[in-house]
Design a protein around this motif. Structure first.
Motif, short mmCIF file in Angstrom:
data_model
loop_
_atom_site.label_atom_id
_atom_site.label_comp_id
_atom_site.label_asym_id
_atom_site.label_seq_id
_atom_site.Cartn_x
_atom_site.Cartn_y
_atom_site.Cartn_z
N ASP A 1 29.56 5.33 38.18
CA ASP A 1 29.54 3.91 38.48
C ASP A 1 28.50 3.15 37.65
N TYR A 2 27.88 3.82 36.68
CA TYR A 2 27.02 3.13 35.73
C TYR A 2 26.93 3.96 34.46
N TRP A 3 26.38 3.37 33.43
CA TRP A 3 26.17 4.08 32.18
C TRP A 3 24.81 3.67 31.62
N TYR A 4 24.26 4.53 30.80
CA TYR A 4 22.96 4.22 30.21
C TYR A 4 22.94 4.67 28.75
N VAL A 5 21.94 4.18 28.04
CA VAL A 5 21.82 4.43 26.61
C VAL A 5 20.52 5.19 26.34
N LEU A 6 20.65 6.31 25.65
CA LEU A 6 19.49 7.11 25.25
C LEU A 6 19.30 6.95 23.74
N THR A 7 18.06 6.86 23.33
CA THR A 7 17.73 6.73 21.91
C THR A 7 16.56 7.65 21.57
N ARG A 8 16.32 7.80 20.29
CA ARG A 8 15.11 8.50 19.85
C ARG A 8 13.98 7.50 19.96
N ARG A 9 12.90 7.87 20.64
CA ARG A 9 11.81 6.96 20.94
C ARG A 9 10.49 7.55 20.48
N THR A 10 9.53 6.70 20.24
CA THR A 10 8.18 7.17 19.95
C THR A 10 7.35 7.23 21.22
N GLN B 1 26.10 4.40 16.53
CA GLN B 1 25.02 3.98 15.64
C GLN B 1 24.63 2.57 16.06
N GLY B 2 23.57 2.47 16.85
CA GLY B 2 23.11 1.18 17.37
C GLY B 2 22.28 0.42 16.36
N PRO B 3 21.81 -0.76 16.72
CA PRO B 3 21.06 -1.60 15.80
C PRO B 3 19.72 -0.99 15.38
N ARG B 4 19.17 -0.08 16.21
CA ARG B 4 17.89 0.56 15.87
C ARG B 4 18.02 2.05 15.63
N GLY B 5 19.26 2.52 15.41
CA GLY B 5 19.46 3.93 15.14
C GLY B 5 20.46 4.57 16.08
N PRO B 6 20.54 5.91 16.06
CA PRO B 6 21.53 6.62 16.87
C PRO B 6 21.31 6.39 18.36
N GLU B 7 22.42 6.27 19.09
CA GLU B 7 22.39 6.12 20.54
C GLU B 7 23.36 7.11 21.17
N LEU B 8 23.01 7.59 22.34
CA LEU B 8 23.91 8.36 23.19
C LEU B 8 24.20 7.47 24.40
N ILE B 9 25.47 7.20 24.65
CA ILE B 9 25.86 6.38 25.79
C ILE B 9 26.49 7.32 26.80
N VAL B 10 25.94 7.33 28.01
CA VAL B 10 26.24 8.37 28.99
C VAL B 10 26.68 7.74 30.32
N SER B 11 27.77 8.23 30.89
CA SER B 11 28.19 7.79 32.22
C SER B 11 27.49 8.64 33.28
N ALA B 12 27.29 8.06 34.47
CA ALA B 12 26.67 8.79 35.57
C ALA B 12 27.04 8.12 36.89
N SER B 13 26.74 8.81 37.98
CA SER B 13 27.05 8.31 39.32
C SER B 13 25.78 8.17 40.14
N ASP B 14 25.77 7.15 40.99
CA ASP B 14 24.67 6.93 41.91
C ASP B 14 25.10 7.21 43.35
N HIS B 15 26.38 7.56 43.55
CA HIS B 15 26.91 7.82 44.89
C HIS B 15 26.43 9.17 45.40
N PRO B 16 26.25 9.30 46.72
CA PRO B 16 25.83 10.59 47.27
C PRO B 16 26.78 11.74 46.90
N GLY B 17 28.10 11.47 46.90
CA GLY B 17 29.07 12.50 46.51
C GLY B 17 29.05 12.75 45.02
N GLY B 18 28.76 11.70 44.24
CA GLY B 18 28.56 11.82 42.82
C GLY B 18 29.77 12.14 41.98
N TYR B 19 31.00 11.89 42.46
CA TYR B 19 32.15 12.30 41.70
C TYR B 19 32.60 11.28 40.67
#
Length: 184
Positions: free
Chosen positions: A65-74, A44-62
């Protein structure tokens, strides 16, 4: 449909697909590999629900190495926040490790380095190394019911529990485990 189900569905859809609810759209990204492999968190972020997601940028992708935040947006912008690249981390977790009354976002890499971020601003708060070799997983929770969140780490030989500053509280020789959860 729960928040987690919405994200998993969104990741499987083409970028042109909109998932609506009232007047907002869940933002999503259509890039990265091993999405959610090291963590998929609801916050529950400051502006509402958030999904925090891990992901890879490496070619192998296993290893993520970074994470991002998804929110409900207009609008149709892809994500609220994306972290800088970190050495491949094995777990992304939320918990009040610092005892501030607010959960921190924590990552742990394969060398046992824990990095804590403010869960609202996403600013890095601290970083420290745990005295553990070749960690397999990390979980945050108050397993001894003292009101403080501990850092639980498993490797091939043991389960180790550390306080919020990385000091070893106790360790138990055990069978290896690759998935760890803390419950009371």
């Amino acid at each position: 449909m729960g928040v987690m189900n919405i994200l998993l569905l969104a990741l499987a859809l083409p970028a042109s697909t909109q998932i609506t609810g009232a007047d907002q759209v869940w933002a999503f990204v259509d890039y990265g590999k091993s999405i959610g492999a090291s963590g998929l968190l609801c916050h529950q972020g400051p502006r509402g629900p958030e999904l925090i997601v891990s992901a890879s940028d490496h070619p192998g992708g296993y290893t993520p190495d970074y994470w991002y935040v998804l929110t409900r947006r207009t609008d149709r912008s892809p994500c609220e926040y994306m972290s800088t690249i970190q050495a491949g981390f094995i777990r992304l977790a939320l918990g009040d490790v610092l005892g501030t009354g607010q959960a921190q976002l924590a990552t742990m890499d394969s060398a046992g380095v824990v990095t804590l971020f403010d869960s609202d601003t996403k600013v890095q708060l601290s970083q420290f190394s745990l005295a553990v070799s070749s960690p397999l997983d990390m979980a945050l929770g108050d397993s001894d019911q003292d009101g403080r969140v501990e850092i639980h780490v498993t490797n091939q030989y043991s389960l180790s529990v550390f306080d919020g500053s990385g000091v070893l509280e106790w360790s138990l020789q055990s069978s290896p485990g690759v998935d760890l959860a803390v419950a009371q």
